[in-house]
Design a protein around this motif. Structure first.
Motif, PDB file in Angstrom:
ATOM      1  N   LYS A 232     -14.076   4.459  12.490  1.00 52.40           N
ATOM      2  CA  LYS A 232     -13.206   5.625  12.257  1.00 52.40           C
ATOM      3  C   LYS A 232     -11.942   5.211  11.493  1.00 52.40           C
ATOM      4  O   LYS A 232     -11.467   5.925  10.607  1.00 52.40           O
ATOM      5  N   TYR A 233     -11.399   4.057  11.847  1.00 55.20           N
ATOM      6  CA  TYR A 233     -10.172   3.587  11.204  1.00 55.20           C
ATOM      7  C   TYR A 233     -10.454   2.891   9.877  1.00 55.20           C
ATOM      8  O   TYR A 233      -9.652   2.978   8.953  1.00 55.20           O
ATOM      9  N   GLU A 234     -11.569   2.173   9.795  1.00 50.36           N
ATOM     10  CA  GLU A 234     -11.916   1.475   8.549  1.00 50.36           C
ATOM     11  C   GLU A 234     -11.948   2.439   7.366  1.00 50.36           C
ATOM     12  O   GLU A 234     -11.568   2.093   6.264  1.00 50.36           O
ATOM     13  N   THR A 235     -12.414   3.647   7.617  1.00 49.54           N
ATOM     14  CA  THR A 235     -12.573   4.626   6.535  1.00 49.54           C
ATOM     15  C   THR A 235     -11.425   5.633   6.470  1.00 49.54           C
ATOM     16  O   THR A 235     -11.433   6.511   5.618  1.00 49.54           O
ATOM     17  N   MET A 236     -10.455   5.498   7.355  1.00 48.12           N
ATOM     18  CA  MET A 236      -9.328   6.429   7.394  1.00 48.12           C
ATOM     19  C   MET A 236      -8.476   6.281   6.136  1.00 48.12           C
ATOM     20  O   MET A 236      -8.172   5.172   5.701  1.00 48.12           O
ATOM     21  N   LYS A 237      -8.118   7.396   5.555  1.00 46.67           N
ATOM     22  CA  LYS A 237      -7.291   7.396   4.348  1.00 46.67           C
ATOM     23  C   LYS A 237      -5.818   7.511   4.724  1.00 46.67           C
ATOM     24  O   LYS A 237      -5.441   8.245   5.627  1.00 46.67           O
ATOM     25  N   ASN A 238      -5.000   6.804   3.983  1.00 42.68           N
ATOM     26  CA  ASN A 238      -3.562   6.844   4.182  1.00 42.68           C
ATOM     27  C   ASN A 238      -3.037   8.176   3.630  1.00 42.68           C
ATOM     28  O   ASN A 238      -3.166   8.443   2.444  1.00 42.68           O
ATOM     29  N   PRO A 239      -2.411   8.996   4.477  1.00 45.45           N
ATOM     30  CA  PRO A 239      -1.918  10.290   4.013  1.00 45.45           C
ATOM     31  C   PRO A 239      -0.593  10.209   3.246  1.00 45.45           C
ATOM     32  O   PRO A 239      -0.148  11.209   2.679  1.00 45.45           O
ATOM     33  N   ILE A 240       0.008   9.025   3.217  1.00 42.77           N
ATOM     34  CA  ILE A 240       1.299   8.849   2.556  1.00 42.77           C
ATOM     35  C   ILE A 240       1.088   8.125   1.224  1.00 42.77           C
ATOM     36  O   ILE A 240       0.540   7.029   1.195  1.00 42.77           O
ATOM     37  N   ALA A 241       1.532   8.725   0.146  1.00 43.36           N
ATOM     38  CA  ALA A 241       1.415   8.090  -1.177  1.00 43.36           C
ATOM     39  C   ALA A 241       2.163   6.761  -1.176  1.00 43.36           C
ATOM     40  O   ALA A 241       3.210   6.637  -0.520  1.00 43.36           O
ATOM     41  N   PRO A 242       1.658   5.757  -1.897  1.00 46.65           N
ATOM     42  CA  PRO A 242       2.220   4.400  -1.837  1.00 46.65           C
ATOM     43  C   PRO A 242       3.721   4.290  -2.080  1.00 46.65           C
ATOM     44  O   PRO A 242       4.388   3.511  -1.419  1.00 46.65           O
ATOM     45  N   LYS A 243       4.274   5.017  -3.004  1.00 51.77           N
ATOM     46  CA  LYS A 243       5.700   4.875  -3.328  1.00 51.77           C
ATOM     47  C   LYS A 243       6.601   5.799  -2.508  1.00 51.77           C
ATOM     48  O   LYS A 243       7.821   5.714  -2.605  1.00 51.77           O
ATOM     49  N   THR A 244       6.011   6.660  -1.697  1.00 48.80           N
ATOM     50  CA  THR A 244       6.795   7.607  -0.907  1.00 48.80           C
ATOM     51  C   THR A 244       7.621   6.867   0.142  1.00 48.80           C
ATOM     52  O   THR A 244       7.088   6.078   0.924  1.00 48.80           O
ATOM     53  N   ASP A 245       8.906   7.133   0.154  1.00 52.38           N
ATOM     54  CA  ASP A 245       9.805   6.566   1.163  1.00 52.38           C
ATOM     55  C   ASP A 245       9.631   5.059   1.335  1.00 52.38           C
ATOM     56  O   ASP A 245       9.629   4.540   2.460  1.00 52.38           O
TER      57      ASP A 245
END
Length: 132
Positions: free
Chosen positions: A33-46
């Protein structure tokens, strides 16, 4: 002569158990479940917030640059990792989020210290900046 053989056998068995324990320690299973989880925060955000959270919660063990050489690192027998390596950076964002969230052995669980998932995702984004 018999004593030497017995001691040798005990030594070999002890070494085998120690080796098995070390191998078990290094592998950190991450649920699919975590291996395929996508990061909801864009890389440069905050990015500054991610860095400040890392410096506050992670630097003492993992070091300023993520080499595993923080001031508390010598207190642990385990390898604290090197976040700049290709092997570390090859992990999915979800895997890093899982490890940061749940902790293991000497690494604390950060779900309680940082109950906001967004904060842990910001740290994951900061970890990506520590690549070689």
């Amino acid at each position: 002569m018999k004593t030497i053989k017995i001691l040798t056998i005990i030594g070999v068995i002890s070494f085998a158990f120690y080796s098995f324990t070390v191998l078990q320690e290094k592998e950190w299973k991450v649920p699919a479940k975590y291996e395929t989880m996508k990061n909801p925060i864009a890389p440069k955000t905050d990015a500054a917030i991610g860095k400040s959270l890392y410096l506050k919660h992670c630097k003492s063990c993992h070091g300023k640059e993520g080499f595993g050489d923080g001031p508390k690192a010598e207190d642990f027998d385990a390898d604290l990792g090197d976040f700049s390596t290709e092997e570390f950076q090859a992990q999915s964002d979800g895997a890093l989020f899982y490890k940061t969230t749940t902790g293991r052995d000497d690494m604390p669980e950060f779900k309680k210290k940082m109950p906001n998932d967004e904060d842990r995702w910001l740290i994951v984004n900061y970890l990506r900046t520590l690549a070689e």
